[in-house]
Each structure stands twice: as structure tokens, then as C-alpha cells.
Design a protein around this motif. Structure first.
Motif, short mmCIF file in Angstrom:
data_model
loop_
_atom_site.label_atom_id
_atom_site.label_comp_id
_atom_site.label_asym_id
_atom_site.label_seq_id
_atom_site.Cartn_x
_atom_site.Cartn_y
_atom_site.Cartn_z
N UNK A 172 0.83 -1.20 0.00
CA UNK A 172 0.00 0.00 0.00
C UNK A 172 0.86 1.26 0.00
N UNK A 173 0.43 2.25 -0.77
CA UNK A 173 1.13 3.53 -0.81
C UNK A 173 0.60 4.41 0.32
N UNK A 174 1.45 5.12 1.06
CA UNK A 174 2.89 5.31 0.79
C UNK A 174 3.75 4.14 1.29
N UNK A 175 4.79 3.85 0.52
CA UNK A 175 5.77 2.84 0.90
C UNK A 175 6.95 3.57 1.54
N UNK A 176 7.31 3.20 2.73
CA UNK A 176 8.38 3.90 3.44
C UNK A 176 9.72 3.20 3.26
N UNK A 177 10.78 3.93 3.51
CA UNK A 177 12.11 3.36 3.46
C UNK A 177 12.25 2.24 4.49
N UNK A 178 11.64 2.42 5.66
CA UNK A 178 11.71 1.41 6.71
C UNK A 178 11.07 0.09 6.25
N UNK A 179 9.95 0.19 5.54
CA UNK A 179 9.28 -1.02 5.04
C UNK A 179 10.17 -1.76 4.06
N UNK A 180 10.76 -1.04 3.13
CA UNK A 180 11.62 -1.65 2.11
C UNK A 180 12.87 -2.25 2.74
N UNK A 181 13.45 -1.55 3.71
CA UNK A 181 14.64 -2.06 4.37
C UNK A 181 14.33 -3.35 5.12
N UNK A 182 13.21 -3.38 5.82
CA UNK A 182 12.81 -4.58 6.56
C UNK A 182 12.60 -5.76 5.62
#
Length: 372
Positions: A172-182
Motif C-alpha cells: 500500500x502507498x505510501x511505501x516507506x524506506x523502513x518497510x523496504x529495508x525490513x
């Protein structure tokens, strides 16, 4: 601004290629299928079939929890040229649920920073991209996206190729940097790049990050038939300047020869951790290539077969697309050595051109060979 919603690739949806591994490996239950040429100017020949190699690790690998167990994170880089089948090759790993797939980091940099030129992959045009691309590739294998805002932007465009082709569309948007890193830290990592000019300049970084390299080579005639559509006026259907296609063919062959030499003359680590796959072999036997890729990366291959075992009709579609004179012209744009290295067979007369059963490549020339 270049449209980040699609790269407008005209390459074939599914492709095939054969594989060669560089370096010393122990041959397993496979016969020697050739010998190596000797002499200072000789082209390395087939000496063995791929049977696996050492990891060549020189840094502590990252261990992560995956599907309820601890596993060592695998790092893979797929490189090639535009319209050569890299999307299908990278998809062997990128389509797996246990992989974090970064699709075309070079395209991201160009789309959001340069705003033009994403369809130009000439060596000269890509020169200024190499330094930021090297930094991005390095950070991808550390799951560090802090200094790469274009990656976060790409994941927040609903219909971007970066989301859809790397299977992030469910986020779901917004996609955060934290989500992608995890997500990145919890999976294996594969990236597909068609904008690296010379693998030698990336070798030290790849070794440091224990990255397996899969190098894709496609017959320049096949590449040209797919690429030529980009040089047709969409309104009139008329072919634009033929010099544009000629330049693409020359660049393609130069890139193949230069990177091949960078691998065989590079470090022992690079030779031992590079798998070369030929488009023509994947097109004729996709299941074989999938097994070779899995073996190379270190996965067990299941008995499950692909419903679509390649696309063999794509191998020689250039015979129908180009005239006899055009085929000869394209062949002459490349060195004989490129054809010899990868086992592509030139059309030498009109009779061969008219032969619907013309074999454009040597099946045993590249199929899993090893260069020492």
C-alpha cells in the motif's frame, strides 16, 4: 520527463540461454565437450560443463529468518543489454517469494535525476551513470536506501515498472524506506541491470558483497530485430535513421566482447562467481536454464517443470524481419571473435538465409562451458 511508468522494452517476454561458468570447478557426471585454444591471441574455447563453484566469500554473510528458519542471504546480479531477455532471466529468481528484487536501478537514477535518455545504452551516454550506479548497487546488497530517494519514489508510483516487475504492487502507498529495508533484510536479493558498461569496475564491490553474477549474451541479429522497433516512427511506421540501429549493434557487440574479456582476465573471484547464459539456450530450453541458475546460486531444483519451456521461434525471427542484405550488414558490424566466443553461426549465402531450418548457433559451444 522520461516516463517512469514503463521502459518500453521490446524484448521477448520469455527467453533462453545457455550457461558458462568461469573459473576452476570440479566437473560432476558431465563429459568434457571441448578443448581450449592455445597461443597468445587465441579465443578461449569450451572446456567443461558447469558443475558448480566455490563461493569465494571474503566477508561475513548476512543471516536472516526466512520461512521459520535461519538462512544465509544470497546476493545475485543479472547483467546484460536492452532487449536481450534480462527480464526473463532475472525473473527466475525475482519471481520467487524469498527474493527482494530491485528492477533496473540505473533506470531509476536516470528517470528521476536526468529526466531523459533512459533508452540510450551506448557506452558514451552511460559513462556518467557508472559512479552513482556503483554506489546504488553496493547499497542494495546492504539494504541501505537512505541516499537513494529515487528508489523510494519509484515504489510510490502506483503503476511504475519498479513496483510491478519486482512484485511490489501489493504494497500500500505510501511505501516507506523502513518497510523496504525490513523486507530487504528478510529475503535474498537480486538486481537486474542493463546499464553497467564494464563489469570490471564493479568487481571489487561485488566481491565484497559476495554477489553471484549472471551475464546474459544474445545474438546481435536477434537483439537488432527486437531493438529496431524503437527506431520506427509510430505515426508513419517508417524506419528512422538506420545509423541508430547500426550504432546499437556495434555497442552491443563491443559490450559483449569487452565484458567477456573483463571476466576471463579479471580476478579469480570474478571468474569463479560468474555464470554466462546465452539467450538462445533459454529460448530453446527454459527448464534447463532455470536448473542451471538455481544450481549456480545454491538452490535445490524441484521436479516441477515450466508450462512454457522457452520460446524457440524467437531465436531466428530476425531471418523473417531483415532482408538477406540487411543480415549480412548486421553481421559485418560485429567482430568475428564475438560470433566465435558465443557460438553464433553467420549466414554466409542466400541459400542459408532462405533455409527455414537454418541453425544460428552451436548448441555445444556455450552450453555450460567453463573458461580457464
Amino acid at each position: 520527463m522520461t516516463n517512469p511508468f514503463g521502459e518500453n522494452s521490446q524484448g521477448d517476454a520469455r527467453i533462453s540461454h545457455t550457461t558458462l561458468t568461469f573459473g576452476d570447478v570440479t566437473q560432476k557426471h558431465v563429459p568434457v565437450i571441448g578443448r581450449m585454444s592455445t597461443g597468445p591471441t587465441a579465443t578461449p574455447k569450451v572446456v567443461s560443463v558447469y558443475a558448480g563453484n566455490s563461493r569465494g566469500d571474503n566477508s561475513k554473510p548476512h543471516t536472516t529468518q526466512m520461512f521459520g528458519r535461519n538462512v544465509t542471504q544470497k546476493h545475485v546480479l543479472v547483467i546484460g543489454r536492452m532487449t536481450t531477455g534480462t527480464k526473463a532471466l532475472a525473473g527466475i529468481l525475482g519471481d520467487r517469494p524469498d527474493f527482494f528484487y530491485v528492477y533496473e536501478p540505473g533506470h531509476m537514477i536516470m528517470s528521476f535525476n536526468w529526466e531523459s535518455g533512459t533508452q540510450n545504452d551506448s557506452h558514451v551516454h552511460l559513462k556518467d551513470l557508472q559512479r552513482p550506479l556503483l554506489k546504488f548497487v553496493d547499497d542494495i546488497y546492504h539494504c541501505n536506501f537512505t541516499n537513494h530517494p529515487y528508489f523510494i519514489k519509484g515504489m510510490n508510483i502506483e503503476y511504475s515498472v519498479y513496483r510491478s516487475r519486482a512484485h511490489f504492487g501489493h504494497l500500500p502507498i505510501p511505501v516507506t524506506e523502513e518497510t523496504l529495508t525490513s523486507m530487504c533484510l528478510s529475503k535474498h536479493i537480486v538486481s537486474k541491470v542493463v546499464r553497467i558498461t564494464d563489469i570490471a569496475t564493479f568487481s571489487e564491490t561485488l566481491e565484497k558483497n559476495n554477489v553471484k553474477v549472471i551475464f546474459l549474451a544474445r545474438d546481435p541479429r536477434g537483439m537488432a530485430s527486437s531493438r529496431s522497433r524503437r527506431f520506427i516512427d509510430k505515426k508513419t511506421g517508417i524506419q528512422l535513421e538506420t545509423s541508430l540501429l547500426d550504432e546499437s549493434v556495434r555497442d552491443h557487440c563491443t559490450w559483449l566482447e569487452m565484458n567477456y574479456d573483463s571476466i576471463i582476465n579479471g580476478s579469480s573471484w570474478l571468474r569463479e562467481n560468474t555464470l554466462v547464459v546465452r539467450y538462445e539456450d533459454m529460448a530453446s530450453n527454459a527448464n534447463m536454464i532455470e536448473k542451471l541458475v538455481n544450481d549456480f546460486v545454491g538452490f535445490e531444483t524441484t521436479d516441477k517443470k515450466r508450462k512454457d519451456d522457452g520460446k524457440p521461434e524467437s531465436i531466428t525471427k530476425w531471418l523473417k524481419y531483415f532482408t538477406y542484405e540487411e543480415v549480412l550488414h548486421i553481421q559485418n558490424l560485429c567482430s568475428d571473435r564475438v560470433f566465435d566466443i558465443f557460438g553464433w553461426i553467420k549466414v554466409s549465402n542466400k541459400k542459408e538465409y532462405d533455409d527455414i531450418n537454418f541453425k544460428s548457433y552451436e548448441e555445444d559451444k556455450i552450453n555450460g562451458f567453463l573458461v580457464k
